[in-house]
Scaffold this active site. Structure first.
Site, PDB file in Angstrom:
ATOM      1  N   GLU A  67      33.951   9.559 -40.009  1.00  0.00           N
ATOM      2  CA  GLU A  67      35.144  10.405 -39.981  1.00  0.00           C
ATOM      3  C   GLU A  67      34.904  11.783 -39.360  1.00  0.00           C
ATOM      4  O   GLU A  67      35.643  12.727 -39.638  1.00  0.00           O
ATOM      5  CB  GLU A  67      35.698  10.574 -41.403  1.00  0.00           C
ATOM      6  N   HIS A  78      35.946  18.167 -45.835  1.00  0.00           N
ATOM      7  CA  HIS A  78      36.699  16.961 -46.189  1.00  0.00           C
ATOM      8  C   HIS A  78      36.118  16.384 -47.475  1.00  0.00           C
ATOM      9  O   HIS A  78      34.918  16.142 -47.559  1.00  0.00           O
ATOM     10  CB  HIS A  78      36.621  15.906 -45.082  1.00  0.00           C
ATOM     11  N   HIS A  97      36.937  14.087 -51.508  1.00  0.00           N
ATOM     12  CA  HIS A  97      37.747  13.243 -52.389  1.00  0.00           C
ATOM     13  C   HIS A  97      37.940  13.985 -53.710  1.00  0.00           C
ATOM     14  O   HIS A  97      37.773  13.422 -54.796  1.00  0.00           O
ATOM     15  CB  HIS A  97      37.057  11.899 -52.614  1.00  0.00           C
ATOM     16  N   HIS A 131      43.453   9.149 -50.435  1.00  0.00           N
ATOM     17  CA  HIS A 131      42.133   9.332 -49.847  1.00  0.00           C
ATOM     18  C   HIS A 131      41.501  10.657 -50.281  1.00  0.00           C
ATOM     19  O   HIS A 131      40.475  10.652 -50.930  1.00  0.00           O
ATOM     20  CB  HIS A 131      42.287   9.225 -48.323  1.00  0.00           C
TER      21      HIS A 131
END
Lengths: 234, 234, 234, 234
Positions: free
Chosen positions: B78, B97, B99, B169
């Site tokens: 990603e 980024h 979770h 996500h």
């Protein structure tokens, strides 16, 4: 270089410690792995607390739940969970049974199936079945899977999926490998926590069936990374 | 005295550990920083668990996501999140980024935007956009930002704000500096936790647009204090 | 044998560490104590993270918030909270300002006053006032108590009680002694957590005014026990 | 080989540390055990924080709450909880009184009885009584069990069950043995957490009376395993 069976015993002991450290197991619950050479056998610790399991505590069982090399050993009452799931599911290589705390509420709240809401829980798909032991053992059981018949009934409710909730008791999760079963057990707890919080906020968008399949396939290649992180912490 | 690039590699490794320690990253997620001399490049760890990143694991990428000095390196699938956000946002110096567990519920609960409810989350302003990958990748994607097109679509949904939720996500947060991105990632999680609890109690008074702007400006001078506390803990 | 002022500096440094360890303070927030000989003075750390405060970081302030012995010191922007509360409340010997995470939701949820639901939070009585800074600073403030006027307005909303919530920001708690202020800050967080959970279950029975008074009087003799436990952990 | 009384003092000190480590006790609460030779006596620590209790801090009390060998000792104000429960319940061998944080909400939320929802909390059965001290001590008590009359009233509300909630205060749990009382105190907290989360999700299936009895009988044989795990952690 140790042989595969010795390595697997070590990995199973480690899996026990990882699952305790990640909050899936406490003083109770257990994890098994199918024998690498004999698919009609599985490895499981003797009856003891998961955090204390060492490779020498790992025993070999047949699918009926008999400790084949050490018949008098103290064994887990609920070893039938492992035997019957591994018997009915040739694709299963390992099984985790736990009292995963965020998952239990989904086993007792009617009409609220546990399902994939986070891509890390995508393997759960669109619904997780709940095993209602009353349908098999009547209104006054102790909720435990204490014989073959209950193990088989649990395996039937599990069907072809990765997990089955056990009403008022816990959850059983399987994987093709030991690491996959551990990965799924940890992320079943994670997904349950996310789902419960999301449901309190408002109507929820879950993964579609197609997203669940595609995401689970992608995640399968990430299992070792998580395993190694958890190993370092355990 | 080490050169700026060496220092930045060290700070990026530390940012990884801080974000793990603060509960924003686990075995997954990543943080990048724009190259100090070449704005068309960014630094990001090789594909690995955040807690283990060392300065020597930090690679240099172009905005297309190519590891320029080590073309065969194992890289994050990603990485396009970082390349496309840094391309579209000249004001962004770093991208996280994650979770982040309290944030994901806001990515799936419809009609409940994550927004500034605590002055520590004031940078979030009056609403945080949610990237619905289905609108771009269809009904059966794996939810991952696995190519340029998805990265660009994510950057479009992000717009001019500090954060974009990714449905089912996680979240992507940016900052002018690495420390600001880390600060915002930690306080996005904090604000989400406060907002979720407040919404369960009753109707909620959020920060006005004016309060959000004024408070974010005041907090900007406090980032180093938080960074140093987290550094001592990491 | 150290003199009272030296002892108080040590106790104030310890109070900072305790409040961090108990989850009341993080990188932000501060705690002050009135000067033992001069009631128009108070002790407060220089501008720094609470976890790092040592006795030598403790400065002496007049009630206007001037660092009397070290005029150029870097000081907390919100020292006016301490000065104005100590000025308006002769019975106050110490003040804690925090972003206590379970308390903030009660500062923004309209119509749900924080109040005594557990006997450990009995000092909160039947309601805790909420300071809405918009009423004083308008619609675009940064929510901080950055001058005397805001400090005085906060003290007015506090009135004669032990605590005042600050909308979207945090809480300020006072005590007759430093230990009482710390005790109340910890149990304000505890009571908020219990109250929020109870309100999710159903209609709640709170302490009566008489119970709150009687229980708070009984608890006053238990403060040292809690302090010593927290000291051992800090 | 130490004598039974010495062993019991050591086990009681350990029980205190276990209950702190498991989040049942904090700076407050206490645990007692009936004297092994004299059923009209019990052992309880002197008035102190549970985490610090050593075997030499354990005192012997008669059921009236007098410290028989050390009359001037500083004793817990609420020792009447232990004396009166042990007097009225010949089957009780040990008593835990705590401010167990997930349990208190059930003491104040009207019409939501704490009951067995997890098989680990099966001993709770179909309902847990709540002691409303107002019915005995009026509208302005300090909520504490500070005399014989209140202790007897609490014991009457307890009846023949394993636990009684105390409105706005906490819970008292008993067991046939010290280890059973500790086991039940830990799993009362666990069950409360599960039940609260389940009730937020939807209508809940609880254990039937028959399931509760059968499961509690099965769990009784597992107490030592949990004890040994907690002992290793304490």
């Amino acid at each position: 270089m140790s042989d595969p069976l010795t390595q697997l015993r070590e990995e199973l002991a480690l899996a026990n410690r990882i699952l305790v450290r990640q909050g899936v197991l406490d003083a109770f619950g257990h994890v098994s792995v199918r024998h690498p050479q004999r698919p009609d056998r599985f490895l499981l610790a003797r009856n003891m607390a998961p955090a204390s399991v060492t490779p020498s505590d790992v025993l070999e069982f047949d699918l009926d739940g008999n400790a084949v090399a050490e018949p008098g050993a103290k064994v887990y009452l609920e070893r039938f969970i492992h035997g019957e799931v591994l018997r009915s599911r040739q694709d299963a290589g390992a099984v985790v049974h736990s009292h995963s705390p965020s998952v239990i509420p989904f086993s007792v709240a009617r009409g609220v199936p546990l399902r994939a809401v986070s891509h890390m829980g995508s393997f759960l798909g669109e619904s997780t079945p709940v095993f209602e032991i009353r349908a098999v053992a009547g209104e006054s059981s102790d909720l435990l899977i204490r014989d073959h018949a209950l193990g088989r009934a649990l395996a039937r409710t599990l069907g072809a999926g990765p997990a089955v909730l056990m009403r008022g008791h816990g959850v059983t999760v399987l994987g093709a490998t030991l690491r996959e079963a551990v990965f799924r057990a940890v992320y079943t707890e994670f997904n349950a926590r996310i789902q419960a919080e999301a449901l309190k906020l408002g109507p929820v968008t879950f993964l579609t069936a197609g997203e669940a399949v595609a995401s689970a396939a992608s995640n399968a290649s990430q299992i070792d990374r998580a395993w190694n992180v958890w190993k370092a912490q355990a």
